[in-house]
Scaffold this motif. Sequence first.
Motif, PDB file in Angstrom:
ATOM      1  N   LEU A   1       0.797  -1.235   0.000  1.00  0.00           N
ATOM      2  CA  LEU A   1       0.000   0.000   0.000  1.00  0.00           C
ATOM      3  C   LEU A   1       0.827   1.283   0.000  1.00  0.00           C
ATOM      4  O   LEU A   1       0.306   2.368  -0.184  1.00  0.00           O
ATOM      5  N   TYR A   2       2.142   1.135   0.214  1.00  0.00           N
ATOM      6  CA  TYR A   2       3.024   2.316   0.318  1.00  0.00           C
ATOM      7  C   TYR A   2       3.873   2.528  -0.927  1.00  0.00           C
ATOM      8  O   TYR A   2       4.494   3.566  -1.098  1.00  0.00           O
ATOM      9  N   CYS A   3       3.923   1.546  -1.812  1.00  0.00           N
ATOM     10  CA  CYS A   3       4.977   1.520  -2.820  1.00  0.00           C
ATOM     11  C   CYS A   3       4.518   2.032  -4.186  1.00  0.00           C
ATOM     12  O   CYS A   3       3.494   1.586  -4.724  1.00  0.00           O
ATOM     13  N   GLY A   4       5.294   2.923  -4.754  1.00  0.00           N
ATOM     14  CA  GLY A   4       4.954   3.559  -6.026  1.00  0.00           C
ATOM     15  C   GLY A   4       4.949   2.613  -7.214  1.00  0.00           C
ATOM     16  O   GLY A   4       4.319   2.903  -8.233  1.00  0.00           O
TER      17      GLY A   4
ATOM     18  N   LEU B   1      15.659  -8.810   2.300  1.00  0.00           N
ATOM     19  CA  LEU B   1      14.199  -8.914   2.305  1.00  0.00           C
ATOM     20  C   LEU B   1      13.706  -8.181   3.549  1.00  0.00           C
ATOM     21  O   LEU B   1      13.782  -8.704   4.663  1.00  0.00           O
ATOM     22  N   ARG B   2      13.204  -6.994   3.322  1.00  0.00           N
ATOM     23  CA  ARG B   2      12.773  -6.219   4.487  1.00  0.00           C
ATOM     24  C   ARG B   2      11.512  -6.815   5.101  1.00  0.00           C
ATOM     25  O   ARG B   2      10.603  -7.206   4.380  1.00  0.00           O
ATOM     26  N   ILE B   3      11.469  -6.793   6.427  1.00  0.00           N
ATOM     27  CA  ILE B   3      10.248  -7.213   7.114  1.00  0.00           C
ATOM     28  C   ILE B   3       9.234  -6.046   7.099  1.00  0.00           C
ATOM     29  O   ILE B   3       8.061  -6.237   7.341  1.00  0.00           O
TER      30      ILE B   3
ATOM     31  N   VAL C   1      13.340  -2.124   7.935  1.00  0.00           N
ATOM     32  CA  VAL C   1      11.983  -1.607   8.131  1.00  0.00           C
ATOM     33  C   VAL C   1      11.889  -0.195   7.574  1.00  0.00           C
ATOM     34  O   VAL C   1      12.902   0.442   7.303  1.00  0.00           O
ATOM     35  N   MET C   2      10.656   0.269   7.424  1.00  0.00           N
ATOM     36  CA  MET C   2      10.445   1.680   7.091  1.00  0.00           C
ATOM     37  C   MET C   2      10.172   2.439   8.388  1.00  0.00           C
ATOM     38  O   MET C   2       9.525   1.914   9.303  1.00  0.00           O
ATOM     39  N   ILE C   3      10.648   3.651   8.428  1.00  0.00           N
ATOM     40  CA  ILE C   3      10.631   4.424   9.673  1.00  0.00           C
ATOM     41  C   ILE C   3       9.771   5.674   9.488  1.00  0.00           C
ATOM     42  O   ILE C   3      10.003   6.463   8.567  1.00  0.00           O
TER      43      ILE C   3
ATOM     44  N   GLY D   1      15.162   2.784   6.310  1.00  0.00           N
ATOM     45  CA  GLY D   1      15.152   4.223   6.059  1.00  0.00           C
ATOM     46  C   GLY D   1      13.763   4.782   6.229  1.00  0.00           C
ATOM     47  O   GLY D   1      12.805   4.048   6.494  1.00  0.00           O
ATOM     48  N   PRO D   2      13.667   6.100   6.075  1.00  0.00           N
ATOM     49  CA  PRO D   2      12.378   6.770   6.289  1.00  0.00           C
ATOM     50  C   PRO D   2      11.324   6.342   5.278  1.00  0.00           C
ATOM     51  O   PRO D   2      11.632   6.093   4.112  1.00  0.00           O
ATOM     52  N   TYR D   3      10.113   6.249   5.747  1.00  0.00           N
ATOM     53  CA  TYR D   3       8.964   6.099   4.850  1.00  0.00           C
ATOM     54  C   TYR D   3       8.716   7.454   4.206  1.00  0.00           C
ATOM     55  O   TYR D   3       8.693   8.484   4.889  1.00  0.00           O
ATOM     56  N   ILE D   4       8.568   7.446   2.890  1.00  0.00           N
ATOM     57  CA  ILE D   4       8.275   8.682   2.165  1.00  0.00           C
ATOM     58  C   ILE D   4       7.020   8.438   1.336  1.00  0.00           C
ATOM     59  O   ILE D   4       6.985   7.527   0.503  1.00  0.00           O
ATOM     60  N   GLU D   5       6.007   9.230   1.582  1.00  0.00           N
ATOM     61  CA  GLU D   5       4.715   8.970   0.944  1.00  0.00           C
ATOM     62  C   GLU D   5       4.767   9.166  -0.569  1.00  0.00           C
ATOM     63  O   GLU D   5       5.497  10.020  -1.063  1.00  0.00           O
TER      64      GLU D   5
ATOM     65  N   ALA E   1      10.178   4.802  -9.129  1.00  0.00           N
ATOM     66  CA  ALA E   1       9.872   5.730  -8.036  1.00  0.00           C
ATOM     67  C   ALA E   1       9.067   5.001  -6.968  1.00  0.00           C
ATOM     68  O   ALA E   1       7.845   4.947  -7.019  1.00  0.00           O
ATOM     69  N   LEU E   2       9.780   4.406  -5.989  1.00  0.00           N
ATOM     70  CA  LEU E   2       9.089   3.722  -4.896  1.00  0.00           C
ATOM     71  C   LEU E   2       8.369   4.744  -4.033  1.00  0.00           C
ATOM     72  O   LEU E   2       7.357   4.476  -3.425  1.00  0.00           O
ATOM     73  N   TYR E   3       8.949   5.948  -3.988  1.00  0.00           N
ATOM     74  CA  TYR E   3       8.381   7.007  -3.160  1.00  0.00           C
ATOM     75  C   TYR E   3       8.647   8.345  -3.835  1.00  0.00           C
ATOM     76  O   TYR E   3       9.414   8.443  -4.799  1.00  0.00           O
ATOM     77  N   LYS E   4       8.000   9.368  -3.278  1.00  0.00           N
ATOM     78  CA  LYS E   4       8.075  10.703  -3.857  1.00  0.00           C
ATOM     79  C   LYS E   4       9.500  11.271  -3.780  1.00  0.00           C
ATOM     80  O   LYS E   4      10.158  11.163  -2.749  1.00  0.00           O
TER      81      LYS E   4
HETATM   82  N1  5AD Z   1       8.984   4.937   1.298  1.00  0.00           N
HETATM   83  C1  5AD Z   1      10.139   4.413   1.736  1.00  0.00           C
HETATM   84  N2  5AD Z   1      10.558   3.188   1.393  1.00  0.00           N
HETATM   85  C2  5AD Z   1       9.782   2.487   0.538  1.00  0.00           C
HETATM   86  N3  5AD Z   1       9.928   1.256   0.025  1.00  0.00           N
HETATM   87  C3  5AD Z   1       8.889   1.001  -0.794  1.00  0.00           C
HETATM   88  N4  5AD Z   1       8.054   2.053  -0.810  1.00  0.00           N
HETATM   89  C4  5AD Z   1       8.586   2.990   0.029  1.00  0.00           C
HETATM   90  C5  5AD Z   1       8.181   4.272   0.439  1.00  0.00           C
HETATM   91  N5  5AD Z   1       7.036   4.823   0.006  1.00  0.00           N
HETATM   92  C6  5AD Z   1      11.001   0.364   0.419  1.00  0.00           C
HETATM   93  C7  5AD Z   1      10.442  -0.918   1.040  1.00  0.00           C
HETATM   94  C8  5AD Z   1      10.978  -2.017   0.169  1.00  0.00           C
HETATM   95  C9  5AD Z   1      12.171  -1.366  -0.468  1.00  0.00           C
HETATM   96  C10 5AD Z   1      12.621  -1.995  -1.737  1.00  0.00           C
HETATM   97  O1  5AD Z   1      11.754  -0.049  -0.696  1.00  0.00           O
HETATM   98  O2  5AD Z   1      10.929  -1.046   2.369  1.00  0.00           O
HETATM   99  O3  5AD Z   1      11.331  -3.181   0.873  1.00  0.00           O
END
Ligand code: 5AD
Length: 362
Positions: free
Chosen positions: A66-69, A160-162, A203-205, A233-237, A315-318
């Motif tokens: 649900l988070y991944c571009g 393989l991230r959890i 993990v995403m933070i 690393g940080p979660y980026i929407e 682009a996994l994230y913005k």
């Molecule tokens: N923000 C940060 N990291 C992300 N990933 C995927 N989408 C996002 C996002 N929106 C990370 C996931 C995945 C890795 C390949 O990229 O943690 O395991």
Amino acid sequence: MTNRLTEVLSKKDLNKDDIIFLLGLNLQNQEILFKKAYEIKDKYVGRKTYFRGLIELSNICNKDCLYCGIRHSNKDTKRYNLTDDEVLRAVKYALDKRWSSIVIQAGELTNSTFTNRITSLIKKIKSFSSNPPGITLSLGEQSEEIFQEWFDAGAHRYLLRIESSTKSLYEQIHPKNELHSFENRLENLNRLQKLDYQTGTGVMIGLPSQTLEHLADDLIFMRDFDIDMCGMGPYIEHKDTPLYQYKNLLIPIEDRFRLSLKMIAILRIMMKDINIASSTALQTIHTHGRELALMAGANVIMPNITPVKYHENYALYKGKPTISEETDEYVQDLERHIHAAGDTVGYGVWGDPVHYFTRKAK
Ligand code: 5AD
């Protein structure tokens, strides 16, 4: 320095309360934490940064995280697949630079066309040079047979991230179906370790509704699982994803950045001889974010050596950087910053995680 901080930093083992305390440190005290982590890095793995040339092989993905571009349902992403020639050219670049390790990452597919191609690609890369690179794979969940086949072909590390070690949070950021099951993810990590891969997770933070307690549990999960490598690393929407609707719940991006550095530093203190990658997402927030992470205990950087024309489609994230990291100018600048952080680059060696060998010797 506060008494509590002195006491916690001198402890042999950190408990969950200690970790939560460290995650909550203010700007001034976090520097003390980073300094301690850097001392430990120096003592156990050395002041060396290892480069892994990152090849984003394909963004075709069967999953719908649900988070991944590049999730399957995002129809706005143009899908691509590098040719073998493009991959080998990138490998040659890394080898010419004496980086000596590469990472192959792609969207998640399990069909035999894909898995066979990976096997043949690993073999090609391994026979391409008399001094073949170390190969890390980041290709998601696969069957035991396939993990074994890729290992036999010559891959020896797997990431393989959890994503989150808390089942309920994992389920909030993934669709609720068999393809995205938390138990399967855990099972896959176990498989990798059993097959003797140098095993990495992360993990995403700063995810929506994630607390310091969740993050402390993540670090404890990594310690209990006895991982060899970590990339977090940080979660980026990303606006084209379902999780984007919760963007108002997020802590400021600067705080996600700081929290990521603290996670790295605490993990270095907890797991002294593992390899910790400084994630690309850190660089999205600060141009030299990855180098700051080196000073907080990270020791691996994965410059992106995918042909630049594909970057915008991965682009996994913005705001994910779309610059070429394979120009001499860029690499020299990166190296200058690594030196400024106090490290030198580990050229010409694979730079395997020391922990893998101490774990096996136990
Ligand atoms: N923000 C940060 N990291 C992300 N990933 C995927 N989408 C996002 C996002 N929106 C990370 C996931 C995945 C890795 C390949 O990229 O943690 O395991």
